[in-house]
Design a protein around this motif. Structure first.
Motif, PDB file in Angstrom:
ATOM      1  N   ARG A 203      -0.151   4.992   0.701  1.00 24.59           N
ATOM      2  CA  ARG A 203      -0.850   5.553  -0.449  1.00 24.59           C
ATOM      3  C   ARG A 203      -2.363   5.430  -0.242  1.00 24.59           C
ATOM      4  O   ARG A 203      -2.856   4.413   0.220  1.00 24.59           O
ATOM      5  CB  ARG A 203      -0.444   4.777  -1.697  1.00 24.59           C
ATOM      6  N   PHE A 204      -3.079   6.506  -0.557  1.00 25.51           N
ATOM      7  CA  PHE A 204      -4.532   6.453  -0.448  1.00 25.51           C
ATOM      8  C   PHE A 204      -5.127   5.824  -1.704  1.00 25.51           C
ATOM      9  O   PHE A 204      -4.491   5.795  -2.751  1.00 25.51           O
ATOM     10  CB  PHE A 204      -5.103   7.862  -0.294  1.00 25.51           C
ATOM     11  N   ARG A 205      -6.358   5.353  -1.570  1.00 25.71           N
ATOM     12  CA  ARG A 205      -7.101   4.970  -2.768  1.00 25.71           C
ATOM     13  C   ARG A 205      -7.611   6.239  -3.417  1.00 25.71           C
ATOM     14  O   ARG A 205      -7.752   7.263  -2.762  1.00 25.71           O
ATOM     15  CB  ARG A 205      -8.278   4.065  -2.403  1.00 25.71           C
ATOM     16  N   ILE A 206      -7.947   6.168  -4.711  1.00 23.38           N
ATOM     17  CA  ILE A 206      -8.286   7.397  -5.421  1.00 23.38           C
ATOM     18  C   ILE A 206      -9.533   8.056  -4.837  1.00 23.38           C
ATOM     19  O   ILE A 206      -9.596   9.278  -4.696  1.00 23.38           O
ATOM     20  CB  ILE A 206      -8.404   7.131  -6.943  1.00 23.38           C
TER      21      ILE A 206
ATOM     22  N   ARG B 276      -7.005   1.713   4.451  1.00 22.11           N
ATOM     23  CA  ARG B 276      -6.651   0.905   3.290  1.00 22.11           C
ATOM     24  C   ARG B 276      -6.996  -0.572   3.454  1.00 22.11           C
ATOM     25  O   ARG B 276      -7.058  -1.302   2.478  1.00 22.11           O
ATOM     26  CB  ARG B 276      -5.149   1.019   2.997  1.00 22.11           C
TER      27      ARG B 276
ATOM     28  N   MET C 209       0.825  -1.204   0.000  1.00 20.95           N
ATOM     29  CA  MET C 209       0.000   0.000   0.000  1.00 20.95           C
ATOM     30  C   MET C 209       0.863   1.259   0.000  1.00 20.95           C
ATOM     31  O   MET C 209       0.383   2.334   0.301  1.00 20.95           O
ATOM     32  CB  MET C 209      -0.973  -0.010   1.169  1.00 20.95           C
TER      33      MET C 209
ATOM     34  N   GLN D   4     -10.548   7.866  -1.782  1.00 21.92           N
ATOM     35  CA  GLN D   4     -10.193   8.454  -0.487  1.00 21.92           C
ATOM     36  C   GLN D   4      -9.488   9.794  -0.680  1.00 21.92           C
ATOM     37  O   GLN D   4      -9.775  10.766   0.026  1.00 21.92           O
ATOM     38  CB  GLN D   4      -9.282   7.502   0.287  1.00 21.92           C
TER      39      GLN D   4
END
Lengths: 412, 321
Positions: free
Chosen positions: B292-295, A197, A120, B297
């Motif tokens: 890393r964020f999801r898009i 996540r 992630m 988010q």
């Protein structure tokens, strides 16, 4: 305008994968609408090689099945072999095996925690966890002489004793990891970004888990109380009341997502520490090898007929080795390996369907896949779908090489 | 074309590239030290660019070759132009009379846009997904960015960067408006990693998900140009924030009484130091401490939280002026 669909090939070589496997996904925007998982890129024919060698050579070969948890396959191998041959390892050897097996679980789980953080994009967490993992690798090097392929197990015992001087180092490491797991709980389980996540990602329900026949931490995270150490105790586990760790014991409910599996793994590290401590406190005295002379051992194998199944709870789940000794050779006549990833990879299809592209690496990594454990057989078909037999396959390979050589102008 | 213009046209790109790469090197080194690694030497980005420039440039079979090859050049050109608009410490920007904050905003956006178009033109599924994500991200962070600029326009009644650079913003504002400006600063600091495609908003280039996304098919010289424009843009963005929010000269803080070359050198070093602080705060620290964020988010973060912060800041500025 209709929705545009893309075909995203993940693998056989892809930054999210450390070993070759292929996930073909069709995506609409960010959503996956079709998945196909193809495996068989890392097949090496180890079982076939094992059936040509004697049992001790095959034991070392079995260590090379898995790249990272090198004790899980030899453990199942020695247990199965001992059952088939009717040998029992001395109690001290059994305790030593358990200690090494649990140390291995600690290193494998910490490795996974780093990998999931990397998937992630959380690289600083990856470096931090792997820095913590060095300690157990150093300890394993002290106990066995090697960091990864230990070569310490033997049919009917172990090859190296744990001396008094080692005990202190192990206890130091236990104290170190008691603090380290507390820190990991703090960082992994309370971090809002990690939670955002992983909560709801790769969610596997209990029914699904039963249907797909998953094993190990994946099954336990879904709320199934399965663990070979609990259901089918062997070695020192018979003296210890090991209870499978499930999320409902910790937070009251099991959702079976990537967050729950993180929790299960961190608590399993603590459980391993408890088991190692018990083994150190109750270590019996005595010899460490039932039959120290390998010539005698091999001649006994040559005379024995029998079959057995050896099971071990590897960090990823249960490893099963089936054996048959036919009394003609000094090695197994039949040797069949079932690795946990084989069951767990089945979850990829249903979990990826409807997921987002951003979740592919997490879904792929959360079962801790091991491709070289997994690829036990390869079936090759020609264009019309007929299975190609080995002789034809070999001929075709030779022809192709000759053709390439001719094209490139390289001599034979 | 005067000799002065020519001198600017040659020295600024060279200086900008040099500084951009040095800052990138320092960023990599410090980020490594923060994660208990040793890290590459600071001159590593120079070697990287050199290696890329020597390598073969591959154009995918099903790419639109013209657009695919043109986009790195446009990105590089726009980042070089961007440099000419930013006052370097006490030096005035070479193109100060010919544009303002709006032009800078467009030049910053242009680079993300070129990468997205290049991604679409490369015909690879990874690049296409990356480009889609980049477009969504751009739509998300443009609004807070525009709000910041509007806030400055409210204070100065002008979009000109020269005016802003010569008079510190803090000297013009009442306490209420100063709080508003602080909020705008916070919003701009959050926008910075998204603008520069760094963690936690490097969603469009996510290595483990879509193999560097938009840049997946780029190689050789094309990739080197993108690499350079990225390095320069990182420096320019931090420099812009310094100009907007920390415009204090060393002379105004502690009166050294320097004149001539010594004055300019000391002020330039002081400016570089301020840029470094912003660079480390907004990019290096953030990228080492986040996942890393999801898009979706990331979009939510910008549209709801950062927007609220920026709009509250704007309202305070409006009331305070």
């Amino acid at each position: 305008m209709g929705k545009t669909t893309y075909y995203v090939p993940v693998g056989p070589i892809h930054p999210a994968l450390k070993e070759p496997i292929r996930v073909e996904a069709k995506v609409e925007g960010e959503k996956i609408v079709e998945v196909d998982v193809k495996r068989g890129f890392a097949h090496r024919g180890i079982e076939y090689m094992g059936m040509k060698r004697n049992a001790i050579q095959t034991l070392y070969l079995s260590e090379r099945i898995c790249g990272i948890c090198s004790i899980s396959h030899p453990y199942a191998f020695v247990i199965g072999s001992e059952k088939a041959l009717g040998i029992e390892a001395p109690p001290r050897a059994q305790y030593i095996r358990t200690i090494i097996g649990e140390l291995e679980r600690i290193h494998s789980h910490i490795l996974w925690l780093g990998v999931i953080a990397h998937e992630m994009g959380f690289d600083s967490l990856l470096f931090w966890t792997w820095k913590g993992r060095e300690k157990v690798l150093d300890l394993l090097e002290l106990l066995t002489g090697n960091r990864i392929n230990y070569s310490v197990f033997m049919i009917g015992g172990v090859r190296r004793d744990i001396k008094e001087s080692h005990m202190k180092a192990i206890r130091d490491a236990i104290n170190y990891y008691r603090i380290f797991t507390e820190e990991m709980k703090e960082i992994f389980l309370s971090d809002p970004v990690y939670k955002a996540r992983t909560r709801g990602v790769a969610q596997l329900s209990k029914e699904m888990a039963l249907k797909l026949n998953v094993v190990g931490p994946v099954a336990r995270a879904a709320g199934l109380r399965v663990d070979v150490r609990q259901d089918n105790p062997y070695d020192a586990y018979a003296d210890i009341d090991v209870r499978a760790i499930v999320p409902q014991d910790i937070i009251g409910e099991a959702r079976g997502d990537a967050y729950d599996i993180t929790m299960v793994r961190i608590y399993e590290i603590e459980q391993s520490l408890d088991i190692i401590e018990f083994c150190l406190d109750n270590m019996p005295e005595g010899k460490i090898m039932a039959i120290p002379n390998y010539v005698v051992l091999l001649s006994k194998i040559r005379k024995t007929q029998g079959e057995a199944i050896g099971m071990h709870e590897a960090p990823r789940g249960e490893v099963i080795h089936y054996f048959k000794y036919d009394g003609k050779r000094d090695g197994p006549a039949v040797w069949k390996v079932i690795a946990p990833s084989y069951n767990n990879i089945n979850t990829w299809g249903p979990l990826l369907l409807g997921a987002e592209v951003a979740d592919i690496p997490i879904v792929v990594a959360y079962i801790d896949p091991c491709m070289c454990c997994n690829d036990r057989v390869a079936v090759v078909r020609d264009e019309s779908g007929r299975i190609i037999d080995p002789t034809t396959l070999h001929r075709k390979a030779v022809e192709k090489t000759q053709k390439l050589r001719k094209e490139l102008g390289v001599g034979a | 074309m005067t000799p002065e213009t020519l001198a600017y046209a040659f020295t600024f790109p060279i200086l900008g590239i040099f500084l951009g790469l040095v800052y990138k090197g320092i960023d990599r080194r410090i980020s490594a030290r923060l994660t208990s690694r040793i890290g590459p030497p600071i001159r590593q980005p120079f070697w990287d660019v050199g290696k890329l420039l020597l390598k073969e440039t591959v154009v995918p079979e099903n790419a639109v070759a013209g657009i695919f090859n043109a986009m790195p050049i446009v990105a590089f050109a726009s980042s070089m132009t961007l440099l000419l608009y930013i006052p370097f410490g006490v030096l005035r920007a070479p193109l100060e009379g010919y544009g303002d904050l709006i032009v800078i905003l467009y030049l910053l956006t242009l680079q993300s846009l070129t990468m997205a178009i290049g991604g679409f033109a490369s015909g690879s599924p990874f690049s296409s997904i990356g480009a889609q994500r980049e477009m969504v991200l751009m739509m998300s962070y443009e609004m807070p960015l525009a709000t910041v600029i509007v806030g400055f326009a409210l204070v100065y009644r002008s979009f000109s960067l020269t005016t802003i650079a010569t008079t510190p913003v803090w000297s013009l504002t009442e306490p209420l408006a100063a709080i508003g400006i602080l909020l705008l600063f916070a919003a701009l600091l959050v926008v910075t990693p998204a603008e520069l495609a760094k963690l936690p908003f490097d969603i469009a280039e996510a290595e483990t998900e879509i193999c560097e996304g938009m840049l997946a098919e780029y190689s050789g010289r094309n990739l080197a140009l993108f690499y350079l424009s990225d390095a320069v843009r990182g420096f320019a963005m931090a420099a812009l924030e310094v100009v907007l929010f920390l415009p204090f000269t060393l002379d105004s803080l502690i009166n050294l009484g320097l004149t001539g070359w010594a004055y300019y050198t000391v002020e330039a070093l002081w400016f570089l130091f301020k840029v470094m602080v912003i660079y480390l705060l907004a990019i290096t620290l953030v990228r080492t401490s986040f996942a890393r964020f999801r898009i979706e988010q990331a979009s939510r973060i910008f549209w709801i939280y950062v927007n609220i912060v920026a709009l509250v800041g704007l309202a305070l500025v409006w009331m305070g002026v």
